[in-house]
Design an enzyme around this catalytic site. Structure first.
Site, PDB file in Angstrom:
ATOM      1  N   ASP A 284       0.863  -1.163   0.000  1.00  0.00           N
ATOM      2  CA  ASP A 284       0.000   0.000   0.000  1.00  0.00           C
ATOM      3  C   ASP A 284       0.913   1.230   0.000  1.00  0.00           C
ATOM      4  OD1 ASP A 284      -3.260   0.438   1.537  1.00  0.00           O
ATOM      5  OD2 ASP A 284      -2.155   1.677   0.115  1.00  0.00           O
TER       6      ASP A 284
HETATM    7  C1  GLC Z   1      -4.364   4.050  -0.469  1.00  0.00           C
HETATM    8  C2  GLC Z   1      -5.265   2.898  -0.097  1.00  0.00           C
HETATM    9  C3  GLC Z   1      -5.302   1.790  -1.113  1.00  0.00           C
HETATM   10  C4  GLC Z   1      -5.092   2.361  -2.505  1.00  0.00           C
HETATM   11  C5  GLC Z   1      -3.692   2.929  -2.563  1.00  0.00           C
HETATM   12  C6  GLC Z   1      -3.391   3.563  -3.934  1.00  0.00           C
HETATM   13  O1  GLC Z   1      -3.688   4.524   0.659  1.00  0.00           O
HETATM   14  O2  GLC Z   1      -5.066   2.302   1.181  1.00  0.00           O
HETATM   15  O3  GLC Z   1      -6.562   1.138  -0.979  1.00  0.00           O
HETATM   16  O4  GLC Z   1      -5.253   1.338  -3.479  1.00  0.00           O
HETATM   17  O5  GLC Z   1      -3.453   3.882  -1.541  1.00  0.00           O
HETATM   18  O6  GLC Z   1      -4.189   4.675  -4.127  1.00  0.00           O
END
Ligand code: GLC
Length: 732
Positions: A284
């Site tokens: 993440d």
């Molecule tokens: C965010 C979210 C995740 C998302 C990622 C990219 O912090 O936790 O669900 O896919 O970043 O945007």
């Protein structure tokens, strides 16, 4: 300047028919890559670094120099962000035709519920209990994703959530492992359907147990037994992997003290070892860095030790933290992690790129994408979905459906503002003129209404006079309640779920007019809505219904479509109950005494144990009667059966649900567990025999890491929701 890329050499060497690589050829490709190129495949760069690229006619002249260098030198393997088709093709050209290895890029973003069209939020979609709709939702996402210059979407989010304080409950499949597993598999198959002109990779997230954040506070720690992890939170990921999901995103949080991003047990032993996952993991946002940076998880010193720890644990791609970009080469050179481990992770990434056909077709043609679907079909699907995801929570005196010719006073915030209904994660939306607001919807369905806003969801002043005047000039009031669509989603945790004071005042003012009230509840999470149930004549929960939401909701309000949605989360009686969920385990004391007066039972002094409305609950415009309920064993199946009769005056869809409870086991068992369901449509007076067959093996459960077969006495129900039904006993 076109170089003969490494990939082109491999293709020639192996006289590749198509550019699809075999495992052996992937090994060969990895074997010829430099250490920098291998690390590059695990580096994800932000699309923001590509700014200005869209203006380039071709090639990399004018590209931000650091990007041109990084991609040409093979130091970037994927890009975060919907960079648009022109940028996508320009940067892809750099990677494929000008880097030595010639390995195409993956570009990913959050197309959670659509791009051109926005479907209802996933929590709403889960309330349709419709596998076909879930597949079609995934298919729409898969078809629209390439329009934004992406070949990868970070969807479906399959985190079980039992706590409405956690804002990300909006993005997920509700609180039940079995229903969530069916939704996960259907959406993965839709997103990754082989019918699409450009394949798109799905991403199961956030692995593992993210929805159980302590206190419902996003990013907070998660503590749970292995049994609960395996019985409740793991199944939707297992189902998604079995459906072929190409990527998995570990979560931000720590699980029993170990951050998911560096948790070798869940990433290697469980995900790859037990579930047989063969795609790649992507962190993440900054999540690897946040395991070692100051004032973060504190799992490792920063730098090379952290890079080594993450890679060894099973994390392939570093989203945004630059830990791999800056330190992974050093970690390998110092022997902190074996190069063979790096090779393994690179192979996983190449395998996915190969599965997407990127070596063969790296570029996206906009005409081909737009020609692969009819936008109006997607608008219609979003409208159908919005109607199917509505859950009718109350309907007294036949208030709904609105009668033809009735005069309606529509009041409340955002009835003409589409943003209010879109819900979270719509940044990737492509603006278009198809705006399905409530005002548009009522107009399209020929409703005679006047609209006055009169108040806001937050504690803005209430225009009593305007509300009273509108109500007095109408036969029925249609009033909006809830929260703005962007108040749920990531980092939108709340400690109060009750309706705000202005909304409660509005309810009083409208009640004082004596006109029937239809409460239209819009939110990305279950709220505490007891005042609505007490004072409104009808309550329709529309969640965040998406870009065709107004049309779909109006179809339900006018009876063009009968409501068929069923709750996939308990509606809490009070915030203090959270987490509240139907499938809780038994305790040493009774939990369901008829009165709260009993002294020595598990109870609250100031309210009930059960939620306000239970999982599986939902009304429609007719009534159904169950009779002849039975459960019997037939070979390897447990067969639930009953006769269902439509005893009302309108056609309707009933979601017949099958539940079981295992009385005795070495670990306490949930008081009920959903095992199957069937959606049955009947005309007035019609009846049908309904059967739901459940493999007995599906009743097995984990005690720690041990899978235990179901045995002994089970209570069973075939019924309309998780709190009703005639109990049937069977011995297995
Ligand atoms: C965010 C979210 C995740 C998302 C990622 C990219 O912090 O936790 O669900 O896919 O970043 O945007």
């Amino acid at each position: 300047m076109k170089t003969t890329s490494l990939f082109a050499v491999i293709a020639a060497t192996f006289a590749l028919e198509s550019s699809a690589l075999s495992e052996k050829q992937i090994d060969e490709l990895v074997g010829r890559m430099t250490l920098e190129e291998k690390v590059g495949q695990l580096v994800q760069s932000p699309s923001s670094r590509l700014e200005g690229l869209a203006s380039q006619e071709s090639g990399d002249e004018g590209l931000p120099p650091e990007i041109a260098r990084a991609v040409r030198e093979g130091c970037v393997g994927s890009i975060l962000g919907a960079c648009g088709l022109k940028t996508y093709n320009a940067v892809q050209k750099l990677a494929v035709e000008q880097s030595r290895a010639g390995i195409p890029l993956m570009v990913g973003n959050d197309m959670i519920h659509g791009v051109l069209t926005q479907l209802p939020i996933p929590l709403a979609l889960s309330c349709s209990w419709d596998d076909g709709l879930w597949f079609r939702a995934g298919d729409l996402i898969g078809r629209e994703t390439p329009l934004k210059g992406c070949n990868w979407t970070f969807t479906p989010m399959v985190d079980i959530s039992r706590d409405a304080r956690w804002g990300r409950i909006a993005e997920g499949p509700g609180q039940d492992a079995y229903l969530a597993s069916r939704m996960s598999a259907a959406m993965v198959r839709g997103i990754q359907s082989d019918k699409h002109v450009y394949p798109v990779a799905a991403c199961l997230k956030h692995y593992l147990g993210y929805g159980a954040a302590i206190g419902g506070r996003d990013y907070n720690a998660v503590e749970m037994s292995e049994s609960t992890l395996r019985n409740v939170y793991l199944p939707p990921f297992k189902a998604g992997v079995e459906a072929g999901a190409l990527t998995v995103m570990p979560a931000f949080h720590s699980l029993n003290g170990v951050a998911c991003s560096v948790n070798k047990w869940i990433l290697e032993d469980v995900l790859r070892g037990e579930l047989g996952f063969r795609g790649f993991t992507v962190s993440d946002y900054n999540a690897i860095g946040e395991c070692g940076w100051e004032n973060r998880h504190g799992m490792s010193e920063d730098g090379a030790p952290l890079a080594a720890m993450a890679l060894d644990a099973g994390m392939c791609v570093d989203m945004m933290s630059e830990t791999y970009e800056k330190y992974l080469k050093e970690a390998v050179e110092k022997g902190l992690v074996a190069e063979s481990t790096l090779d393994k992770r690179v192979r996983e990434v190449l395998r996915v790129k190969n599965a997407l056909g990127l070596f063969e077709t790296p570029y996206i043609d906009e005409r081909a994408v737009r020609g692969s679907f009819d936008f109006e079909d997607h608008v219609a699907l979003a409208r159908e979905a919005a109607a199917k995801c509505c859950v009718l929570l109350k309907n007294e005196n036949g208030t709904l459906p609105l009668k033809p010719g009735v005069k309606v006073a529509l009041v409340g915030p955002g009835a003409e503002d589409l943003r209010n209904f879109m819900g979270c994660w719509v940044a990737t939306r492509v603006e278009n003129d198809r705006n399905g607001t409530i005002v548009e919807g009522l107009r399209a369905d020929g409703v005679d209404f006047t609209y006055v806003s009169g108040y806001g969801f937050d504690d803005e002043p209430v225009d009593d006079g305007a509300l009273v005047a509108a109500a007095e000039a109408a036969d029925v009031v249609l009033a909006l309640f809830g929260e703005h669509g962007d108040e749920s989603g990531e980092n939108q945790s709340r400690m109060h779920l009750e309706l705000g004071s202005s909304q409660l005042k509005v309810l009083e003012v409208l009640k004082s007019t004596g006109k029937p009230i239809v409460a239209l509840l819009g939110a990305g999470r279950p709220l505490v809505i007891k005042p609505l149930l007490d004072k409104a004549d009808a309550v329709l929960n529309m969640w965040s219904p998406g870009s065709s939401g107004g049309w779909g909701v109006a179809d339900v309000l006018t009876g063009r479509v009968a409501p068929s949605g069923r709750l996939t989360v308990d509606m809490p009686y009070a915030t203090g109950q959270c987490p509240v969920y139907y499938n809780h385990t038994r305790t040493n004391r009774p939990h369901d005494m008829p009165t709260q007066g009993e002294r020595w039972v598990t109870r609250y002094k100031d309210g009930p144990n059960a939620g306000l409305l239970p999982f599986g609950y939902g009304l429609t415009y007719t009534t159904f009667e169950y009779s002849g309920e039975r459960v019997e064993r037939r070979g390897d199946d447990l067969v639930f059966s009953c006769r269902l009769t439509n005893t009302g005056k309108a056609a309707g869809v009933e979601t017949v649900q099958a539940y079981t409870h295992e009385l005795v086991a070495r670990e306490t068992r949930p008081v009920r567990e959903l095992r199957g369901w069937k959606r049955v449509e009947l005309n007035p007076g019609e009846s049908a025999a309904v059967e739901i067959a459940v493999p007995v093996a599906a009743l097995s459960h984990y005690e720690g890491s041990k899978l235990v077969d179901a045995s002994g006495r089970h209570h069973c129900w075939i019924t309309r929701d998780s709190a009703s039904g005639r109990r049937l006993d069977i011995d297995l």
